[in-house]
Design an enzyme around this catalytic site. Sequence first.
Site, PDB file in Angstrom:
ATOM      1  N   ASP A 155       0.857  -1.207   0.182  1.00 14.48           N
ATOM      2  CA  ASP A 155      -0.040   0.079   0.002  1.00 14.48           C
ATOM      3  C   ASP A 155       0.911   1.093  -0.087  1.00 14.48           C
ATOM      4  O   ASP A 155       1.719   1.382   0.838  1.00 14.48           O
ATOM      5  CB  ASP A 155      -0.899   0.004   1.311  1.00 14.48           C
ATOM      6  CG  ASP A 155      -1.942   1.036   1.312  1.00 14.48           C
ATOM      7  OD1 ASP A 155      -2.219   1.888   2.004  1.00 14.48           O
ATOM      8  OD2 ASP A 155      -2.891   1.118   0.308  1.00 14.48           O
ATOM      9  N   GLU A 209       1.811  -0.369  -4.763  1.00 16.41           N
ATOM     10  CA  GLU A 209       0.884   0.515  -5.209  1.00 16.41           C
ATOM     11  C   GLU A 209       1.469   1.951  -5.274  1.00 16.41           C
ATOM     12  O   GLU A 209       1.736   2.518  -4.317  1.00 16.41           O
ATOM     13  CB  GLU A 209      -0.369   0.519  -4.206  1.00 16.41           C
ATOM     14  CG  GLU A 209      -1.292   1.606  -4.796  1.00 16.41           C
ATOM     15  CD  GLU A 209      -2.138   2.284  -3.708  1.00 16.41           C
ATOM     16  OE1 GLU A 209      -3.397   2.642  -3.880  1.00 16.41           O
ATOM     17  OE2 GLU A 209      -1.666   2.316  -2.530  1.00 16.41           O
TER      18      GLU A 209
HETATM   19  O1  TEU Z   1      -4.813   3.960  -1.840  1.00 18.71           O
HETATM   20  C1  TEU Z   1      -4.006   5.018  -1.870  1.00 18.71           C
HETATM   21  C2  TEU Z   1      -4.620   5.786  -3.144  1.00 18.71           C
HETATM   22  O2  TEU Z   1      -4.143   5.683  -4.274  1.00 18.71           O
HETATM   23  C3  TEU Z   1      -6.161   6.226  -3.036  1.00 18.71           C
HETATM   24  O3  TEU Z   1      -6.246   6.304  -1.853  1.00 18.71           O
HETATM   25  C4  TEU Z   1      -6.364   7.171  -3.793  1.00 18.71           C
HETATM   26  O4  TEU Z   1      -5.800   8.253  -3.304  1.00 18.71           O
HETATM   27  C5  TEU Z   1      -7.765   7.608  -3.493  1.00 18.71           C
HETATM   28  O5  TEU Z   1      -8.537   6.525  -3.159  1.00 18.71           O
HETATM   29  C6  TEU Z   1      -8.348   8.099  -4.640  1.00 18.71           C
HETATM   30  O6  TEU Z   1      -9.550   8.248  -5.016  1.00 18.71           O
HETATM   31  C7  TEU Z   1      -4.595   3.119  -0.884  1.00 18.71           C
HETATM   32  C8  TEU Z   1      -5.379   2.003  -0.555  1.00 18.71           C
HETATM   33  O7  TEU Z   1      -5.685   1.373  -1.834  1.00 18.71           O
HETATM   34  C9  TEU Z   1      -6.724   2.743  -0.008  1.00 18.71           C
HETATM   35  O8  TEU Z   1      -7.900   1.719  -0.339  1.00 18.71           O
HETATM   36  C10 TEU Z   1      -6.491   3.273   1.249  1.00 18.71           C
HETATM   37  O9  TEU Z   1      -7.490   3.918   1.422  1.00 18.71           O
HETATM   38  C11 TEU Z   1      -5.184   4.238   1.038  1.00 18.71           C
HETATM   39  O10 TEU Z   1      -4.082   3.515   0.578  1.00 18.71           O
HETATM   40  C12 TEU Z   1      -4.982   4.535   2.425  1.00 18.71           C
HETATM   41  O11 TEU Z   1      -4.219   3.093   3.063  1.00 18.71           O
END
Ligand code: TEU
Length: 508
Positions: A155, A209
């Site tokens: 993440d 990610e």
């Molecule tokens: O996501 C990071 C991210 O890219 C998203 O939060 C993005 O900024 C946002 O949703 C845009 O609409 C990761 C996880 O995949 C996400 O589910 C978490 O909320 C976030 O990190 C925090 O851990």
Amino acid sequence: MDGIWLSPHFDSPNADNGYDIRDYRKVMAEFGTMAAFDEMLKGIKQRHMKLLLDLVVNHTSDEHAWFVESRKAKDNPYRDYYIWRAGRDGNPPNNWSSFFSGSAWKQDPATGEYYLHLFAEKQPDLNWDNPKVRNEVYDLMKFWLDKGVDGFRMDVIPFISKDPAFPDYPKEYEGRVQYFYAAGPKVHDYIREMNREVLSQYDVMTVGEAFGVSLEQTPLLVDERRNELNMIFNFDAIRLGRQSWRLNPWTLPELKAVYTKLDQKLDAHNWGTVFLSNHDNPRVVSRFGDDSPQYRVASAKALATMLLTLKGTPFIYQGDELAMTNYPFTKIEDFNDIEVKNAWKAEVLTHQVTAEDYIASLRKTSRDNSRTPMQWDDSANGGFTTAPKAWLAVNPNSNEINAKQAVADPDSVYHYFQKLIALRKKTPALVYGDYKDLDPQHPSVFAYTRTLGALRYLVVLNLSSQAVTYLVPAGQKVGSVILSNLPGKESATSVLRLRPWDARVYRF
Ligand code: TEU
């Protein structure tokens, strides 16, 4: 499927649906017990699949024991596990903003200092400059790898290193702070250390990610000679036209350009991923296809053909194999997502945007579109639960769109995915073949080749709801059709009569 990526299943108060972890070695009560996890892992292995866990170590929950200790006092032994700074003239230490609206800093009454949270206030960022923190992370990774887990989706891993001077981010990063947060000085040192201390000692796969990492920078994280990650998610395609919760117009040539650029950046020492949806984005058929009753199935199959024939490891999000659609949200109470609720408070309740505009946009962009319960059958709550109400409303179209219906219908998107996966597994060129976009500027047709030695395949996709008479560039005659999503087979010709969302794989 070869593998399963499981979103966080760890103990969590669920402020952000598990991406706020309270105990990394405990299973979330809502999901069950460690015994249930072990049984699931065993079942996955028995089916010759792999299991990837979601490694969320840029931040923890504020209910994690480390943070409970850390916030107690400035000299607490866990203080340096997180990022604490004094304010600046009664304001936060700098202009860093949270992805969930507002400042990325929260002042804590116990000591009057501010702690950093790039996401929600209940998700304080860990201080990776503290070697104790890094060792804690490596230990918890080994805990799960020793259980037989096969790897990690990581993440927001590029955010783990922060500029220790915590300068304001420059104006040009307004609205795109992810690129500033992903440029920390030690991110590669820490990922390489993680690889040395943990990953290199197990037969594992890693996918990062990489929100905030450009296509150009991708090799810095995935070039095998750098011993960092196996692959990353770039967000250029999935977030095309996105500006926070808004969706601006985008064009197919812009989308196609992402794959050409990525292909140019990833040489033989690099590898990519292909995805058009996940738990943070709306449903693929609604976002990139046409989810009307007339074209939902055809467009879902056309997008599936793209996902399984482009170069890179394809990731399919749960429910997209059924062509599940976005949800008809009408009011703020319909939503569960903290990102939605925080922006409602920050932008609607402050009259910067109208509720109508906001909700209308969220019907196209909200993460909750992809989080509605899995639709298993046409019973109550789509067969997801026997409880009177599911944790999030089930899409009202679950009577038509569900797994039971899909499995029973030989012409369903589900069965088409199976054919595509079978084709990919017996066609090395569709995995390792060179990629070439034949017609980058065509407004509605995506035509590309995959070539491996003498083996050459052509994929032609009409990604629009209008029929197109398509001239294969350079007058090349297409070979035999080996898979198509619509009946009728045109071959040995260079003029193709493409119906709306027509998708064909030819052998040259
Ligand atoms: O996501 C990071 C991210 O890219 C998203 O939060 C993005 O900024 C946002 O949703 C845009 O609409 C990761 C996880 O995949 C996400 O589910 C978490 O909320 C976030 O990190 C925090 O851990």
